[in-house]
Scaffold this active site. Structure first.
Site, PDB file in Angstrom:
ATOM      1  N   LYS A 113       0.829  -1.203   0.000  1.00 39.25           N
ATOM      2  CA  LYS A 113       0.000   0.000   0.000  1.00 39.25           C
ATOM      3  C   LYS A 113       0.865   1.254   0.000  1.00 39.25           C
ATOM      4  O   LYS A 113       0.558   2.251  -0.668  1.00 39.25           O
ATOM      5  CB  LYS A 113      -0.941  -0.008   1.207  1.00 39.25           C
ATOM      6  CG  LYS A 113      -2.062  -1.035   1.081  1.00 39.25           C
ATOM      7  CD  LYS A 113      -2.790  -1.263   2.389  1.00 39.25           C
ATOM      8  CE  LYS A 113      -3.833  -2.366   2.243  1.00 39.25           C
ATOM      9  NZ  LYS A 113      -4.471  -2.750   3.503  1.00 39.25           N
ATOM     10  N   GLN A 115      -4.881  -1.713   9.670  1.00 39.13           N
ATOM     11  CA  GLN A 115      -4.665  -3.017   9.045  1.00 39.13           C
ATOM     12  C   GLN A 115      -5.248  -4.133   9.905  1.00 39.13           C
ATOM     13  O   GLN A 115      -4.947  -4.228  11.098  1.00 39.13           O
ATOM     14  CB  GLN A 115      -3.165  -3.251   8.818  1.00 39.13           C
ATOM     15  CG  GLN A 115      -2.843  -4.550   8.110  1.00 39.13           C
ATOM     16  CD  GLN A 115      -3.378  -4.593   6.693  1.00 39.13           C
ATOM     17  OE1 GLN A 115      -3.279  -3.633   5.942  1.00 39.13           O
ATOM     18  NE2 GLN A 115      -3.958  -5.720   6.327  1.00 39.13           N
ATOM     19  N   ASP A 163     -11.434   2.789   4.108  1.00 36.82           N
ATOM     20  CA  ASP A 163     -11.702   1.350   4.026  1.00 36.82           C
ATOM     21  C   ASP A 163     -13.198   1.067   3.902  1.00 36.82           C
ATOM     22  O   ASP A 163     -13.598  -0.030   3.517  1.00 36.82           O
ATOM     23  CB  ASP A 163     -11.151   0.640   5.267  1.00 36.82           C
ATOM     24  CG  ASP A 163      -9.980  -0.266   4.920  1.00 36.82           C
ATOM     25  OD1 ASP A 163      -9.755  -0.513   3.718  1.00 36.82           O
ATOM     26  OD2 ASP A 163      -9.296  -0.740   5.845  1.00 36.82           O
TER      27      ASP A 163
END
Length: 389
Positions: free
Chosen positions: A149, A193, A216
């Site tokens: 990422k 994460q 997200d």
């Protein structure tokens, strides 16, 4: 100048489809025929390097298509219609195999579009989008995801902020960093994460992320808006969004189609089903308590498999001509591989290719799209915060 052809499938059993080919090249040993002489001729003697499916033969979409056949990947734009043949002739031309939806190439084009927009934003208002990633622990897969990422952010011009905390960090420490990023005007997106260590309350931590920076798409308010007609979420979860984007970019019609989502996770399955509903598909969800999963799945025009079971969906589950989006990425033992394993999807790829009309590979299908959608959400957040059109 390259010639082109379009082939219309006008069978009564399926919606009209147009197959666009950027170039028509004779197979070895066959004579070269000028394009203007090909009108109305069969094409079984020619190699067809690329294919695009559109909704209507009279209305070609803009942009590029990214599908590949056994001859290899080609990238092209629509051209003039020169000839049409039957579906059976087209099937013979492509050796009756499903077209492979090249997610890697589609993601590459999306990232190019994002790079252009970020450059324009920087030039016009002096703002650079920022993405903050919080990693707790040292799981190898999570560390790899975060590293990828970060590289992706750098490749498009997004500023990356990274916090790496030890496995035994407290929940309060994580919440403190989230609060700091929530208040930082240079951070436009926050990603925690997953999975988190077992001693942490995942729901409390995800809920702490500001909805305006929830790139997200996991905040309950974003999911709630996604589920409600007439409401728009600020962000959509990246993997389901990538699945729908693949269908759109390949001009695969969703409206009115029977769609089956295999899996009902909060990360992929449920939001994917909600997105398909928004596209006016008729949606069924297959899960661990479904009594007849094969029967339900075999009715689907579109299958999104996201269950985490290698090769679970066999050829007998697939309706001829269905489109398959395989989200699964599962390691299976392979003594011939230097790593001792290989990656496979939730769908038996070899069997699917003989029955489906289009299928995503594993790897190289949905995976690259997930990161591309994360970058897209971060750019959208920065635009929204600075009212940049």
């Amino acid at each position: 100048m390259a010639s082109s052809m379009a082939f219309a499938d006008c069978s009564t059993s399926a919606p009209t489809r147009t197959f666009l080919f950027s170039r028509l090249r004779p197979r070895r040993g066959l004579p070269s025929i000028p394009p203007h002489l090909l009108r109305g001729l069969p094409v079984a003697g020619f190699r067809l390097p690329s294919l695009r499916i559109t909704n209507s033969p009279s209305s070609f979409p803009k942009g590029n298509a990214f599908l590949r056949n056994k001859q290899g990947f080609r990238h092209f734009r629509p051209f003039t219609v020169l000839a049409s043949v039957s579906a059976s002739e087209a099937a013979i031309s492509t050796e009756a195999s499903a077209m492979v939806i090249d997610g890697k190439s589609i993601a590459k084009e999306i990232r190019h579009e994002i790079t252009t927009e970020i450059s324009r934003m920087k030039d016009e208002i002096g703002v650079i989008p920022g993405l903050a990633v919080i990693l707790v622990g040292d799981r190898k897969d999570s560390t790899t995801y975060v590293r990828n990422k970060k590289k992706a952010c750098e490749s498009v011009g997004i500023k990356s902020y990274e916090v790496c905390l030890p496995e035994d960090s407290t929940e309060e420490e994580v919440l403190k960093f989230i609060s700091g990023f929530n208040d930082d005007p240079e951070v436009h997106g926050i990603l925690v994460q997953l999975p988190l260590p077992s001693h942490m309350n995942e729901q409390n931590i995800l809920n702490a992320v500001s909805i305006e920076k929830d790139v997200d798409g996991f905040h309950p308010l974003n999911i709630g808006r996604l589920a409600m007609r007439g409401r728009e979420p600020l962000f959509v979860p990246c993997t389901p969004k990538g699945c729908i984007e693949l269908l759109h970019r390949c001009n695969i019609d969703i409206k009115g189609k029977q769609a089956v989502v295999i899996g009902r996770s909060n990360i992929v399955g449920m939001p994917a089903a909600l997105l398909l509903l928004r596209e006016d598909a008729t949606v069924s969800i297959v899960h661990s308590r479904t009594k007849n999963p094969e029967e339900v799945t075999s009715q689907a025009d579109i299958i999104i498999a996201a269950v985490g079971q290698p090769n679970m969906v066999r050829g007998s589950w697939i309706k001829p001509g269905a489109v398959i989006i395989d989200v699964g990425i599962n390691p299976v033992e392979d003594a011939t591989s230097p790593r001792g394993y290989r990656l496979v999807g939730d769908v038996c790829y070899e069997e699917a290719c003989k029955i489906a009309s289009a299928v995503t590979p594993v790897p190289g299908g949905v995976g690259p799209m997930t990161i591309a959608m994360l970058l897209s959400n971060t750019l959208s957040s920065a635009k929204r915060m600075h009212n940049f059109q």
